[in-house]
Scaffold this motif. Structure first.
Motif, mmCIF file in Angstrom:
data_model
loop_
_atom_site.group_PDB
_atom_site.id
_atom_site.type_symbol
_atom_site.label_atom_id
_atom_site.label_comp_id
_atom_site.label_asym_id
_atom_site.label_seq_id
_atom_site.Cartn_x
_atom_site.Cartn_y
_atom_site.Cartn_z
ATOM 1 N N LEU A 121 -10.486 7.377 -3.020
ATOM 2 C CA LEU A 121 -10.317 5.974 -2.966
ATOM 3 C C LEU A 121 -9.780 5.424 -3.962
ATOM 4 C CD1 LEU A 121 -14.058 5.187 -1.588
ATOM 5 C CD2 LEU A 121 -11.900 4.992 -0.351
ATOM 6 N N ALA A 122 -10.093 5.845 -5.276
ATOM 7 C CA ALA A 122 -9.325 5.240 -6.459
ATOM 8 C C ALA A 122 -7.708 5.499 -6.301
ATOM 9 C CB ALA A 122 -9.900 5.998 -7.725
ATOM 10 N N LEU A 123 -7.316 6.644 -5.860
ATOM 11 C CA LEU A 123 -6.049 7.002 -5.823
ATOM 12 C C LEU A 123 -5.216 6.112 -4.460
ATOM 13 C CD1 LEU A 123 -3.453 8.946 -5.852
ATOM 14 C CD2 LEU A 123 -4.322 10.393 -4.026
ATOM 15 N N VAL A 124 -6.037 5.744 -3.537
ATOM 16 C CA VAL A 124 -5.170 5.020 -2.381
ATOM 17 C C VAL A 124 -5.357 3.578 -3.193
ATOM 18 C CG1 VAL A 124 -5.886 3.809 -0.226
ATOM 19 C CG2 VAL A 124 -6.146 6.158 -0.485
ATOM 20 N N PHE A 125 -6.133 3.179 -4.027
ATOM 21 C CA PHE A 125 -5.968 1.765 -4.736
ATOM 22 C C PHE A 125 -4.768 1.740 -5.542
ATOM 23 C CE2 PHE A 125 -6.839 -0.363 -8.767
ATOM 24 C CZ PHE A 125 -6.851 -1.658 -8.148
ATOM 25 N N TYR A 126 -4.728 3.028 -6.536
ATOM 26 C CA TYR A 126 -3.710 2.820 -7.419
ATOM 27 C C TYR A 126 -2.396 3.044 -6.842
ATOM 28 C CZ TYR A 126 -1.341 5.115 -11.595
ATOM 29 O OH TYR A 126 -0.293 5.145 -12.729
ATOM 30 N N LEU A 127 -1.958 3.726 -5.822
ATOM 31 C CA LEU A 127 -0.757 3.720 -5.108
ATOM 32 C C LEU A 127 -0.448 2.313 -4.471
ATOM 33 C CD1 LEU A 127 -0.740 7.435 -3.851
ATOM 34 C CD2 LEU A 127 0.271 6.539 -5.947
ATOM 35 N N ALA A 128 -1.391 2.189 -3.427
ATOM 36 C CA ALA A 128 -0.981 0.932 -2.834
ATOM 37 C C ALA A 128 -1.138 -0.269 -3.800
ATOM 38 C CB ALA A 128 -2.074 0.655 -1.735
ATOM 39 N N GLY A 129 -1.978 -0.474 -4.654
ATOM 40 C CA GLY A 129 -2.060 -1.500 -5.666
ATOM 41 C C GLY A 129 -0.587 -1.582 -6.473
ATOM 42 N N GLY A 130 -0.289 -0.247 -7.045
ATOM 43 C CA GLY A 130 0.774 -0.268 -7.876
ATOM 44 C C GLY A 130 2.128 -0.835 -7.204
ATOM 45 N N LEU A 131 2.281 -0.316 -5.761
ATOM 46 C CA LEU A 131 3.475 -0.589 -5.031
ATOM 47 C C LEU A 131 3.380 -2.248 -4.623
ATOM 48 C CD1 LEU A 131 3.789 2.525 -2.822
ATOM 49 C CD2 LEU A 131 5.139 2.015 -4.738
ATOM 50 N N LEU A 132 2.265 -2.800 -4.160
ATOM 51 C CA LEU A 132 2.232 -3.961 -3.620
ATOM 52 C C LEU A 132 2.221 -5.071 -4.795
ATOM 53 C CD1 LEU A 132 -0.434 -3.538 -1.102
ATOM 54 C CD2 LEU A 132 2.022 -3.855 -0.699
ATOM 55 N N LEU A 133 1.568 -4.821 -5.898
ATOM 56 C CA LEU A 133 1.522 -5.643 -6.946
ATOM 57 C C LEU A 133 2.575 -6.027 -7.710
ATOM 58 C CD1 LEU A 133 -0.702 -7.185 -8.915
ATOM 59 C CD2 LEU A 133 -0.696 -5.166 -10.278
ATOM 60 N N PHE A 134 3.832 -5.146 -7.595
ATOM 61 C CA PHE A 134 5.120 -5.281 -8.192
ATOM 62 C C PHE A 134 5.870 -5.261 -7.240
ATOM 63 C CE2 PHE A 134 2.502 -3.449 -11.657
ATOM 64 C CZ PHE A 134 2.669 -4.200 -12.598
ATOM 65 N N HIS A 135 5.834 -5.461 -5.878
ATOM 66 C CA HIS A 135 6.609 -5.860 -4.871
ATOM 67 C C HIS A 135 7.657 -4.712 -4.805
ATOM 68 C CE1 HIS A 135 4.889 -9.598 -4.280
ATOM 69 N NE2 HIS A 135 4.754 -9.800 -5.538
ATOM 70 N N VAL A 136 7.439 -3.547 -4.754
ATOM 71 C CA VAL A 136 8.375 -2.160 -4.614
ATOM 72 C C VAL A 136 8.625 -2.163 -3.343
ATOM 73 C CG1 VAL A 136 8.881 0.145 -5.194
ATOM 74 C CG2 VAL A 136 7.253 -1.382 -6.928
ATOM 75 N N PRO A 137 10.027 -2.144 -2.867
ATOM 76 C CA PRO A 137 10.443 -1.765 -1.565
ATOM 77 C C PRO A 137 10.373 -0.528 -1.643
ATOM 78 C CG PRO A 137 12.430 -2.298 -3.034
ATOM 79 C CD PRO A 137 11.071 -2.618 -3.741
ATOM 80 N N VAL A 138 9.791 -0.113 -0.373
ATOM 81 C CA VAL A 138 9.720 1.596 0.164
ATOM 82 C C VAL A 138 10.220 1.688 1.613
ATOM 83 C CG1 VAL A 138 8.620 2.258 -1.928
ATOM 84 C CG2 VAL A 138 7.520 1.558 0.283
ATOM 85 N N HIS A 139 10.457 2.882 1.789
ATOM 86 C CA HIS A 139 10.672 3.091 3.370
ATOM 87 C C HIS A 139 9.265 3.251 3.958
ATOM 88 C CE1 HIS A 139 14.315 4.667 1.680
ATOM 89 N NE2 HIS A 139 14.941 4.639 3.025
ATOM 90 N N LEU A 140 9.321 2.926 5.293
ATOM 91 C CA LEU A 140 8.003 3.141 6.060
ATOM 92 C C LEU A 140 7.417 4.464 5.791
ATOM 93 C CD1 LEU A 140 5.751 2.164 8.058
ATOM 94 C CD2 LEU A 140 7.245 3.127 9.721
#
Length: 269
Positions: A121-140
């Motif tokens: 759960l901590a890993l999912v938060f870390y990755l999702a939060g890190g990508l969304l918080l700084f609006h990082v564009p990634v592929h699907l």
């Protein structure tokens, strides 16, 4: 042991760990703030490096985020096996637990896997939060690929964790295994920079470390949406590591338990 009995034991252990976590909410808050601070540090580090540096074809910030997040998750998962045995030795409950009807490897694995669930759960938060918080564009992302890499990587971490637990029982130096992975091996796995930046001899050595392939495959699946066909090579390597390490680690653990019982050193730490 029946499947129903295994489920019951898993429920009891997870419930115990959940109640323990709820009693220490301050620790959760501190961990949350630490994760956000780390995300910000990596983001501004990548900004300072500049957009021209694209390791493995991705921006440096998501490269760092996935590398450090997933590697730390695996190391902490490995450490949970060691911690389970150390705590049982320190409290004097290891010998008592081993007299129950539940096989020793199952007891250790259930306790450690409960910790794995929380860290997931901590890993999912870390990755999702890190990508969304700084609006990082990634592929699907290729979610099937991510799950496949995750499951195989966890299997490898479980095997190494069992080895660490076995070393702790036999020579009380299981922490050396975690230290080796956390301090002496991490730079070979491409956690902070691509493996191809290393000298050729170290690149060859890196290919024999399962975490190298785990990080590479997870970045491909999560950040580039690589297909299962593109991931096939890394998945096969991870599967081979998993198939070889799991049975060997269990054999080592059972052997060390038997030897410790004979010599009366189960509770030494």
């Amino acid at each position: 042991m029946s499947f129903a009995s295994l489920v019951d034991k898993s429920y009891v252990i997870v419930r115990r760990d959940l109640l323990t976590s709820l009693r220490y909410r301050a620790g959760f808050s501190i961990g949350l703030l630490s994760a956000i601070a780390e995300m910000a540090a990596f983001y501004y580090l990548a900004h300072a490096v500049g957009p021209g540096f694209r390791p493995d074809g991705v921006d440096y910030y998501p490269f760092l985020l996935v590398g450090t997040g997933f590697y730390t998750f695996l190391i902490m998962g490995i450490n949970s096996f060691l911690t389970t045995v150390q705590e049982a030795q320190q409290t004097g409950t290891l010998e008592v637990l081993l007299t129950t009807a539940t096989p020793a490897p199952v007891l250790v694995c259930l306790s450690a896997m409960s910790s794995f669930a929380g860290k997931t759960l901590a890993l999912v938060f870390y990755l999702a939060g890190g990508l969304l918080l700084f609006h990082v564009p990634v592929h699907l992302p290729n979610f099937v690929g991510c799950i496949s890499v995750f499951v195989l990587s966890v299997g490898i971490a479980v095997a190494i964790g069992i080895v660490a637990a076995a070393v702790q029982i036999i020579v009380q130096k299981g922490s050396a295994v975690v230290w080796l992975l956390g301090s002496a091996v991490w730079f070979l796995t491409g956690t902070l920079f691509p493996v191809n930046a290393l000298p050729k001899i170290l690149q060859t050595l890196s290919s024999f470390i399962p975490m190298t392939h785990a990080l590479s495959a997870m970045r491909l699946a999560l950040l580039q949406g690589a297909s299962l066909k593109a991931l096939r090579g890394e998945l096969l390597i991870l599967a081979a590591f998993c198939a070889a390490l799991l049975p060997l680690s269990l054999l080592l653990f059972v052997y060390t338990l038997r030897r410790a019982r004979i010599h009366g050193t189960l509770s030494f730490y």
